[in-house]
Motif scaffolding. Structure first.
Motif, PDB file in Angstrom:
ATOM      1  N   TRP A 183       7.732 -11.420 -76.680  1.00 22.71           N
ATOM      2  CA  TRP A 183       7.915 -12.251 -75.481  1.00 22.71           C
ATOM      3  C   TRP A 183       9.372 -12.672 -75.344  1.00 22.71           C
ATOM      4  O   TRP A 183       9.948 -12.624 -74.253  1.00 22.71           O
ATOM      5  N   LEU A 184       9.967 -13.096 -76.455  1.00 21.36           N
ATOM      6  CA  LEU A 184      11.359 -13.533 -76.420  1.00 21.36           C
ATOM      7  C   LEU A 184      12.284 -12.379 -76.048  1.00 21.36           C
ATOM      8  O   LEU A 184      13.203 -12.547 -75.222  1.00 21.36           O
ATOM      9  N   ALA A 185      12.046 -11.196 -76.626  1.00 24.18           N
ATOM     10  CA  ALA A 185      12.918 -10.053 -76.359  1.00 24.18           C
ATOM     11  C   ALA A 185      12.870  -9.657 -74.892  1.00 24.18           C
ATOM     12  O   ALA A 185      13.916  -9.439 -74.262  1.00 24.18           O
ATOM     13  N   VAL A 186      11.677  -9.554 -74.329  1.00 24.16           N
ATOM     14  CA  VAL A 186      11.562  -9.174 -72.922  1.00 24.16           C
ATOM     15  C   VAL A 186      12.092 -10.284 -72.026  1.00 24.16           C
ATOM     16  O   VAL A 186      12.747 -10.021 -71.008  1.00 24.16           O
ATOM     17  N   GLY A 187      11.843 -11.537 -72.410  1.00 26.07           N
ATOM     18  CA  GLY A 187      12.364 -12.642 -71.610  1.00 26.07           C
ATOM     19  C   GLY A 187      13.879 -12.675 -71.575  1.00 26.07           C
ATOM     20  O   GLY A 187      14.479 -13.023 -70.551  1.00 26.07           O
ATOM     21  N   LEU A 188      14.522 -12.296 -72.684  1.00 23.34           N
ATOM     22  CA  LEU A 188      15.978 -12.320 -72.731  1.00 23.34           C
ATOM     23  C   LEU A 188      16.624 -11.332 -71.764  1.00 23.34           C
ATOM     24  O   LEU A 188      17.779 -11.517 -71.362  1.00 23.34           O
ATOM     25  N   VAL A 189      15.894 -10.273 -71.407  1.00 20.47           N
ATOM     26  CA  VAL A 189      16.483  -9.266 -70.513  1.00 20.47           C
ATOM     27  C   VAL A 189      15.762  -9.191 -69.171  1.00 20.47           C
ATOM     28  O   VAL A 189      16.050  -8.296 -68.373  1.00 20.47           O
ATOM     29  N   SER A 190      14.838 -10.121 -68.916  1.00 26.18           N
ATOM     30  CA  SER A 190      14.092 -10.082 -67.661  1.00 26.18           C
ATOM     31  C   SER A 190      14.664 -10.998 -66.587  1.00 26.18           C
ATOM     32  O   SER A 190      14.402 -10.789 -65.399  1.00 26.18           O
ATOM     33  N   HIS A 216     -10.293  -6.590 -72.390  1.00 30.16           N
ATOM     34  CA  HIS A 216      -9.723  -7.807 -72.958  1.00 30.16           C
ATOM     35  C   HIS A 216      -8.218  -7.673 -73.139  1.00 30.16           C
ATOM     36  O   HIS A 216      -7.498  -8.685 -73.112  1.00 30.16           O
ATOM     37  N   GLY A 217      -7.730  -6.448 -73.319  1.00 26.89           N
ATOM     38  CA  GLY A 217      -6.285  -6.250 -73.437  1.00 26.89           C
ATOM     39  C   GLY A 217      -5.544  -6.566 -72.158  1.00 26.89           C
ATOM     40  O   GLY A 217      -4.353  -6.917 -72.191  1.00 26.89           O
ATOM     41  N   ALA A 218      -6.230  -6.446 -71.014  1.00 29.60           N
ATOM     42  CA  ALA A 218      -5.591  -6.815 -69.753  1.00 29.60           C
ATOM     43  C   ALA A 218      -5.206  -8.284 -69.753  1.00 29.60           C
ATOM     44  O   ALA A 218      -4.138  -8.673 -69.259  1.00 29.60           O
ATOM     45  N   LEU A 219      -6.077  -9.129 -70.326  1.00 29.09           N
ATOM     46  CA  LEU A 219      -5.767 -10.550 -70.394  1.00 29.09           C
ATOM     47  C   LEU A 219      -4.584 -10.810 -71.316  1.00 29.09           C
ATOM     48  O   LEU A 219      -3.689 -11.606 -70.996  1.00 29.09           O
ATOM     49  N   ALA A 220      -4.550 -10.120 -72.464  1.00 29.83           N
ATOM     50  CA  ALA A 220      -3.441 -10.316 -73.403  1.00 29.83           C
ATOM     51  C   ALA A 220      -2.123  -9.812 -72.823  1.00 29.83           C
ATOM     52  O   ALA A 220      -1.085 -10.486 -72.923  1.00 29.83           O
ATOM     53  N   THR A 221      -2.145  -8.630 -72.201  1.00 27.63           N
ATOM     54  CA  THR A 221      -0.917  -8.034 -71.687  1.00 27.63           C
ATOM     55  C   THR A 221      -0.404  -8.783 -70.466  1.00 27.63           C
ATOM     56  O   THR A 221       0.763  -9.180 -70.403  1.00 27.63           O
ATOM     57  N   LEU A 222      -1.277  -8.964 -69.472  1.00 27.31           N
ATOM     58  CA  LEU A 222      -0.835  -9.609 -68.237  1.00 27.31           C
ATOM     59  C   LEU A 222      -0.604 -11.109 -68.429  1.00 27.31           C
ATOM     60  O   LEU A 222       0.270 -11.692 -67.780  1.00 27.31           O
ATOM     61  N   GLY A 223      -1.358 -11.751 -69.323  1.00 27.67           N
ATOM     62  CA  GLY A 223      -1.122 -13.174 -69.589  1.00 27.67           C
ATOM     63  C   GLY A 223       0.262 -13.413 -70.170  1.00 27.67           C
ATOM     64  O   GLY A 223       0.975 -14.347 -69.756  1.00 27.67           O
ATOM     65  N   PRO A 246       4.501  -6.618 -63.132  1.00 27.41           N
ATOM     66  CA  PRO A 246       4.018  -5.406 -63.809  1.00 27.41           C
ATOM     67  C   PRO A 246       5.066  -4.753 -64.688  1.00 27.41           C
ATOM     68  O   PRO A 246       4.748  -4.205 -65.750  1.00 27.41           O
ATOM     69  N   GLY A 247       6.343  -4.780 -64.265  1.00 26.86           N
ATOM     70  CA  GLY A 247       7.392  -4.213 -65.107  1.00 26.86           C
ATOM     71  C   GLY A 247       7.530  -4.944 -66.422  1.00 26.86           C
ATOM     72  O   GLY A 247       7.749  -4.330 -67.477  1.00 26.86           O
ATOM     73  N   VAL A 248       7.390  -6.258 -66.390  1.00 23.41           N
ATOM     74  CA  VAL A 248       7.428  -7.040 -67.621  1.00 23.41           C
ATOM     75  C   VAL A 248       6.230  -6.688 -68.504  1.00 23.41           C
ATOM     76  O   VAL A 248       6.355  -6.561 -69.724  1.00 23.41           O
ATOM     77  N   ALA A 249       5.066  -6.520 -67.885  1.00 23.83           N
ATOM     78  CA  ALA A 249       3.878  -6.133 -68.658  1.00 23.83           C
ATOM     79  C   ALA A 249       4.074  -4.787 -69.342  1.00 23.83           C
ATOM     80  O   ALA A 249       3.689  -4.602 -70.509  1.00 23.83           O
ATOM     81  N   LEU A 250       4.694  -3.848 -68.642  1.00 29.10           N
ATOM     82  CA  LEU A 250       4.945  -2.535 -69.231  1.00 29.10           C
ATOM     83  C   LEU A 250       5.972  -2.626 -70.352  1.00 29.10           C
ATOM     84  O   LEU A 250       5.871  -1.916 -71.365  1.00 29.10           O
ATOM     85  N   ALA A 251       6.993  -3.489 -70.201  1.00 29.45           N
ATOM     86  CA  ALA A 251       7.969  -3.667 -71.271  1.00 29.45           C
ATOM     87  C   ALA A 251       7.313  -4.260 -72.516  1.00 29.45           C
ATOM     88  O   ALA A 251       7.589  -3.839 -73.645  1.00 29.45           O
ATOM     89  N   LEU A 252       6.435  -5.242 -72.328  1.00 27.92           N
ATOM     90  CA  LEU A 252       5.704  -5.806 -73.467  1.00 27.92           C
ATOM     91  C   LEU A 252       4.810  -4.751 -74.115  1.00 27.92           C
ATOM     92  O   LEU A 252       4.683  -4.708 -75.346  1.00 27.92           O
TER      93      LEU A 252
END
Length: 573
Positions: free
Chosen positions: A443-450, A382-389, A506-512
């Motif tokens: 989400w905001l933090a990773v989005g600001l640098v992605s 179930h964490g795959a859905l939360a992380t990748l979503g 995937p890089g964004v998923a790892l950053a989250l």
């Protein structure tokens, strides 16, 4: 001009971060006095009299611009203020932590440079002898893709818990630096090794190498010349690796309880001790900027007087044949992910079984249970859905921003350079300080640098297509500018940038996941992979499988991502 532009960009980036850091107490839109009161005594009633006393004591009743000026003037004088929690001066604590972090960075570089040399050594030797070679391959790609916090957790389990070779926590002796240096240095060395390896392959195709061989030059002479030719275009990336070491050190220091700058900043963010957080983040950014300056000077010296005034172009890319190993890795990693996620989705991730706390893997619980008796396999699935979503949402927003800014190339490049100066972890610390930790903040933090890389790609494509002959012909025929941009330029830009965004997923998923691991992301009981890993580390000696399961899922995701990117890159060329 390129050197002046780079210096101006670097100064602008640091100035922007300084302004953001200085205004952190007011970015949340709430009274800073309330944060001070809660940091000092969370149980005290926030009456107007108590808040007024805090404002008078710290001078918080002035305008934010005036307070920012006072704070910045104090920083220039060497006074970073006093802690809101302890009341002690901030600067001595930050300087002490900075000494630990620089020592750890030096140890990490001592690991990274030999790792990089080992990865490109075969290409260098075989290329100097004229023997065809395909490069460092999938092994280097996998090492480069593994996040520092994930490798730190694995090293802690294996090297300190299972094998008992090295101490797991603390900073009392040189032995305590070994595992953190490996966790930081191996991925950084893999990145540098791949960069140099990729730069060496086209160098050995250049005409001067063939000429030198025909003259009978010894392979060591050719190898030294080829390495000097390949290094200058790669050296600027060393500054980005230094920034990565400062950002990655936050998680690594948290794993190994190293009293460095990253752990100090993390603790300050959790305690809402904003003066300490301000000084720590500013020191982290300046440390990364100093790494960029050092590498720029090294590149200038490597070019020499003859080439210093001219820009040395990067060698043209050479596309190697093959890719069978990458295809096998992609298929295997995809199958493993599908199996784990599919089986995990059949279970209940929130079902508690206190009688089976920290149970070992069995038929009932194939990956064991966590400290509350919850099935680890179900939580990973179930964490795959939360992380990748969440990663998909961030990538979609970054893609939209990139398309908009791509039509303003000058703005896109300047903004991208500024955003690139801040690693995701530091952005997460700032967002957590302003809005508090949480999934939306991560989400905001990773989005600001992605978005920067996507925006720079879009800007380059917009400029290229605007200069195309068919677009110029449309303008000559009197076609409206909006029609030309929407019918010709935008379709040519949207597709490549979309593929680029997918490769970054995937890089964004790892950053989250890294922010979740640090407690800056999703809150329990959300089954997010980074959070699962962070929750299981305190019990790693009793139940290492609870930590290894989400760690293995992240490793497989990283392997799948980097191998897929390699195959897509070959087809694109």
């Amino acid at each position: 001009m390129s050197g002046l532009a780079a210096a101006a960009t670097r100064v602008t980036s640091v100035a922007a971060v300084v302004v953001v850091v200085g205004l952190v107490p007011w970015l949340a839109g709430r009274d800073p006095a309330l944060s001070v009161l809660r940091a000092r005594a969370g149980e005290q009633e926030p009456t107007e009299e108590a808040l007024a006393a805090v404002r008078r004591e710290l001078g918080l009743d002035a305008h934010p611009a005036a307070l920012f000026g006072d704070w910045f003037a104090g920083v220039l004088r060497g006074d970073a203020g006093r802690s809101w929690v302890s009341g002690d001066a901030v600067l001595p604590s930050v300087l002490s932590a900075l000494g630990v972090s620089t020592t750890l960075m030096a140890a990490a570089l001592a690991v990274a440079l030999p790792t990089a040399a080992a990865l490109f050594a075969r290409t260098l030797v075989r290329g100097a002898r004229g023997v065809p070679h395909r490069g460092s391959g999938a092994a280097a790609a996998v090492l480069a893709a593994v996040p520092e916090f994930l490798l730190a957790a694995v090293l802690l389990v294996v090297g300190a818990v299972w094998l008992d070779w090295l101490p797991p926590y603390g900073w009392q002796a040189p032995r305590h630096a070994v595992l953190p240096a490996l966790a930081l240095g191996i991925p950084a060395g893999a990145v540098l090794g791949r960069l140099v390896d990729d730069a060496l392959l086209p160098v050995f195709e250049e005409r001067w190498v063939v000429l030198w061989r025909s003259w009978g030059c010894a392979p060591p002479v050719i190898a030294r010349a080829a390495l000097r030719r390949a290094l200058p275009p790669v050296l600027p990336q060393l500054g980005l690796v230094a920034v990565g070491l400062t950002g990655g050190a936050v998680a690594v220091e948290a794993v190994f309880a190293v009293p460095g700058l990253g752990r100090t900043a993390l603790g300050a963010a959790e305690a809402q001790d904003l003066p300490l957080l301000q000084a720590s983040v500013l020191a982290l950014v300046l440390l990364g900027t100093a790494g960029g300056v050092v590498t720029a000077v090294a590149r200038r010296r490597a070019l020499g007087p003859a080439l210093r005034a001219a820009a040395l172009p990067a060698p043209p890319p050479v596309v190697t044949a093959g890719g069978r190993g990458h295809r096998v890795v992609v298929a295997a990693s995809a199958a493993v992910l599908a199996l784990v996620v599919g089986c995990g989705l059949l279970g209940e991730p929130l079902r508690l079984d206190t009688a089976a706390r920290l149970a070992a893997p069995s038929w009932a619980h194939p990956l064991g249970t966590d400290a509350l008796g919850r099935d680890v396999l179900a939580r990973v699935g179930h964490g795959a859905l939360a992380t990748l979503g969440a990663a998909v949402l961030v990538c979609l927003c970054s893609y939209a921003v990139a398309l908009v800014l791509g039509f303003l190339p000058g703005v896109a490049r300047a903004a991208a350079e500024t955003a690139n100066a801040v690693p995701p972890v530091i952005a997460g610390l700032l967002v957590a300080a302003a809005a508090g930790p949480g999934a939306e903040g991560a989400w905001l933090a990773v989005g600001l640098v992605s978005w920067p890389a996507l925006a720079a790609h879009a800007a380059a494509l917009v400029e290229e297509n605007r200069a195309a002959a068919h677009v110029a012909a449309q303008r000559a025929l009197g076609a409206p500018a909006v029609w030309t941009l929407t019918r010709h330029v935008l379709p040519a830009v949207a597709g490549p940038v979309a593929r680029h965004a997918v490769l970054r997923l995937p890089g964004v998923a790892l950053a989250l996941a890294s922010l979740g691991f640090l407690g800056l992301g999703a809150a329990p009981p959300t089954p997010e992979w980074g959070l699962l890993l962070g929750e299981s580390l305190p019990y790693v000696e009793r139940a290492p499988w609870a930590a290894l399961a989400p760690a293995a899922a992240l490793v497989v995701l990283a392997v799948f991502a980097v191998s897929s990117a390699a195959l897509v890159g070959r087809r694109a060329w």
